[in-house]
Design an enzyme around this catalytic site. Structure first.
Site, PDB file in Angstrom:
ATOM      1  N   LYS A  81      50.199  44.531  48.140  1.00 10.09           N
ATOM      2  CA  LYS A  81      48.794  45.137  48.011  1.00 10.09           C
ATOM      3  C   LYS A  81      48.558  45.985  48.990  1.00 10.09           C
ATOM      4  O   LYS A  81      49.047  45.659  50.321  1.00 10.09           O
ATOM      5  CB  LYS A  81      47.894  43.765  47.932  1.00 10.09           C
ATOM      6  CG  LYS A  81      46.428  44.101  47.867  1.00 10.09           C
ATOM      7  CD  LYS A  81      45.635  42.743  47.568  1.00 10.09           C
ATOM      8  CE  LYS A  81      44.200  42.922  47.495  1.00 10.09           C
ATOM      9  NZ  LYS A  81      43.433  41.649  47.331  1.00 10.09           N
ATOM     10  N   SER A 156      39.998  41.255  43.954  1.00 10.81           N
ATOM     11  CA  SER A 156      40.475  42.696  44.529  1.00 10.81           C
ATOM     12  C   SER A 156      42.061  43.028  44.096  1.00 10.81           C
ATOM     13  O   SER A 156      42.388  44.270  44.208  1.00 10.81           O
ATOM     14  CB  SER A 156      40.129  42.702  46.098  1.00 10.81           C
ATOM     15  OG  SER A 156      40.895  41.590  46.811  1.00 10.81           O
ATOM     16  N   SER A 180      39.984  36.757  44.882  1.00 11.36           N
ATOM     17  CA  SER A 180      40.760  38.044  44.659  1.00 11.36           C
ATOM     18  C   SER A 180      42.305  37.750  44.196  1.00 11.36           C
ATOM     19  O   SER A 180      42.794  38.804  43.788  1.00 11.36           O
ATOM     20  CB  SER A 180      40.608  38.930  45.902  1.00 11.36           C
ATOM     21  OG  SER A 180      39.589  39.154  46.294  1.00 11.36           O
TER      22      SER A 180
END
Length: 467
Positions: A81, A156, A180
Site C-alpha cells: 500500500k 483505505s 481500512s
C-alpha cells in the site's frame, strides 16, 4: 462504463490458486517465481484501465529480500500500500499536497512483509492519508469495485482490495486505522484481518501519535492465506507480550459463546446486511456454537471522540507536513475531507484532553466484553457498498461526515481498543455486491478468529468473482 464484473482470472501460471498453493508449486518446481510475476503483470494490464488500483509499478524489478528467499510465501507476487515506504519507490499517501519522492529506505514493516517471501510488484492506491472509507479523490479518478465498477472498492486499502478481488494477485498488503483492512474486504468479497495492536511491527507514523490506531496486515481470498502470512511474519518478529500465534490450519474444536450485535448505537443496519449477519449467526449455531444477543458498550460519545481524534490526525498532517513529510508539502492542496476534519479539530480543540482520556479507557472496556463472550459477531458496515461519489471528498463536509458515521459504525472500536477483528465475505446484496460480517475477539486471540473463519469458509465456500 459497463457495470459488468472485472477480473483477470485466466489459464496461466497463477490460475485460480491462492498464495499458499502458489508457494507450494514454487517449492515443488512446478512453476518459478518469474512465471508468477509475469502472469500477474499481464493480469494487472487487463484490469488497470477499468479499476485503477495501482499507484506505482515496479514490474521490471520486483522487490524481494534475502531473508524472504525460500520463505513460506516465496515467489508469490503482491503489492504494498502506498503509505508504507519501499526503498526506491515513491510514497504518495494518496495525496496531491506534496510531490511523491522515492523512499530512501524500507519501513520496518516492509522488511517484515518481504521476509515472508513475497515479491512486491508495486504500490496500491489509497484515499488521502487513508482518512476516507472509499478510495476516491478530489481530482483523480477513483478505484472501482471489481464486482460492480460503478461502486466503491472501500478504503483505505481500496487499491489492494481491487487487485486481490480481480485476481491480479492472491494477497496484498493493507493497513487499518479505522476499518481500512476490513471495509475494503467487505466491499470486495475478501478476507481481511486486523491483528491485535503490536502483533506485527509498529507502523512508523501511527506509533508516534497519542493513541496508535493503525495495524498492518493483508487482504486475501482465502482464510489460509491470511493465516500463512501471519505465521510467516511472526517468524521474522514476534511480540513476547502477546500469545504466540503459529500457523493456524483449520477450524477449532471449542464450542464458543458468541455475542450477536446487529445494530450500532449510532446507526441502524440496512436490510441486506442484517440478513447476512443473521444468516451467519444461524450457521454458527448449526456448527455447535452458542449465539446470543449482545450489546457493545460504545455509544455516540465514542463515535464523536473517534471523529475528534480523526480530526487531530488531519490537523497533525497539515501542521507538520513540510517538516515530516516533504518540504514541498502544501496544505492548501489537501482534499475536502482532510481540510474539514482539520478545521473541526481546531474548533473543538478544548475537548482534546477529555477525548484522549476516554479513548484510552476503551481498551479496558473492550477487554471486559470478552469476560462473558469468546467472540462478537456484527456487520462490518451498517449498509451495503455505496456507489462512487457517495463518499467523495468533494461532498459537502458536514454531509460527508454524516454519511461516514452512518456507514463506518462498527470497525473503529477495534482500532481504538487495539483488539483483533476479521471481515469475512459471508453473503451478497441484491445486485451481487458482496456483504461482509465481522468477528472480534480479545487481545491476542487471532487464532480463535482464524479457526472460526476456517469453519465458516468450509461450511460455505466464498463466492468467486470468476463464477
Amino acid at each position: 462504463m459497463t457495470d459488468e464484473r472485472v477480473h483477470a482470472f485466466a489459464d496461466d501460471a497463477l490460475g485460480a490458486h491462492d498464495a499458499v498453493a502458489l508457494a507450494a508449486l514454487v517449492r515443488a518446481g512446478t512453476v518459478n517465481p518469474r512465471e508468477l510475476v509475469g502472469a500477474a503483470v499481464d493480469r494487472a494490464a487487463r484490469v488497470d484501465g477499468a479499476l485503477l488500483p495501482v499507484a506505482h509499478a515496479s514490474y521490471d524489478r520486483p522487490r524481494i529480500s534475502r531473508e524472504g528467499i525460500g520463505g513460506p510465501l516465496w515467489g508469490v507476487p503482491t503489492y504494498l500500500k502506498d503509505n508504507v515506504d519501499l526503498r526506491g519507490l515513491p510514497t504518495g499517501m494518496g495525496s496531491e499536497a506534496f510531490p511523491a519522492r522515492p523512499a530512501r529506505r524500507n519501513a520496518r514493516f516492509t522488511d517484515q512483509f518481504l521476509a515472508t517471501g513475497l515479491a512486491v510488484l508495486g504500490k496500491t492506491r489509497l484515499p488521502e492519508f487513508g482518512l476516507n472509507a472509499s478510495t476516491e479523490f478530489a481530482t483523480a479518478q477513483p478505484v472501482r469495485n471489481p464486482w460492480k465498477p460503478s461502486h466503491s472498492a472501500g478504503a483505505s486499502s481500496g487499491g489492494a482490495a481491487a487487485l486481490v478481488a480481480s485476481g491480479v494477485v492472491p494477497i496484498a498488503h493493507a493497513n487499518d486505522g479505522g476499518g481500512s483492512i476490513r471495509i475494503p474486504a467487505a466491499c470486495c468479497g475478501l478476507v481481511g484481518l486486523k491483528p491485535t495492536r503490536g502483533r506485527l511491527v509498529t507502523n512508523a507514523q501511527s506509533g508516534k501519535l497519542p493513541i496508535d490506531l493503525v495495524t498492518d496486515g493483508v487482504l486475501t481470498r482465502s482464510v489460509r492465506d491470511t493465516a500463512a502470512f501471519l505465521a510467516a511474519a511472526e517468524r521474522h518478529r514476534s511480540n513476547p507480550a502477546l500469545p504466540p500465534l503459529g500457523l493456524v490450519e483449520g477450524p477449532g474444536e471449542r464450542r464458543l459463546r458468541i455475542g450477536l450485535v446487529v445494530d450500532s448505537p449510532t446507526a441502524r443496519t440496512d436490510g441486506p446486511t442484517r440478513r447476512v449477519v443473521e444468516e451467519t449467526a444461524a450457521r454458527l449455531e448449526a456448527m455447535g456454537h452458542l449465539v446470543e444477543p449482545a450489546a457493545l458498550p460504545f455509544g455516540e460519545e465514542f463515535s464523536r471522540d473517534f471523529v475528534s481524534y480523526w480530526g487531530y490526525i488531519a490537523w497533525a498532517v497539515a501542521a507538520t507536513g513540510r517538516l515530516l513529510i516533504d518540504p514541498g508539502f502544501r496544505a492548501g492542496r489537501l482534499d475536502g475531507l482532510t481540510t474539514g476534519l482539520r478545521r473541526r479539530f481546531q474548533a473543538e480543540f478544548p475537548r482534546t484532553p477529555g477525548v484522549l482520556r476516554r479513548l484510552r479507557r476503551a481498551e479496558g472496556v473492550y477487554a471486559r466484553i470478552f469476560r462473558t463472550h469468546d467472540v462478537i459477531l456484527s456487520p462490518v458496515l451498517a449498509h451495503t457498498t455505496p456507489p462512487i461519489g457517495h463518499l467523495s471528498p468533494n461532498v459537502d463536509f458536514d454531509e460527508l461526515m454524516d454519511r461516514l458515521t452512518r456507514y463506518v459504525a462498527f470497525t473503529p472500536v477495534n482500532n481504538v481498543a487495539g483488539g483483533p477483528g476479521i471481515a469475512l465475505p459471508a453473503g451478497s446484496a441484491p445486485g451481487g455486491l458482496p456483504v461482509g460480517v465481522h468477528l472480534s475477539a480479545a487481545h491476542g486471540q487471532e487464532r480463535l478468529l482464524l479457526e472460526l473463519a476456517f469453519g465458516l469458509e468450509a461450511d460455505r465456500p466464498w463466492r468467486r468473482i470468476q463464477d
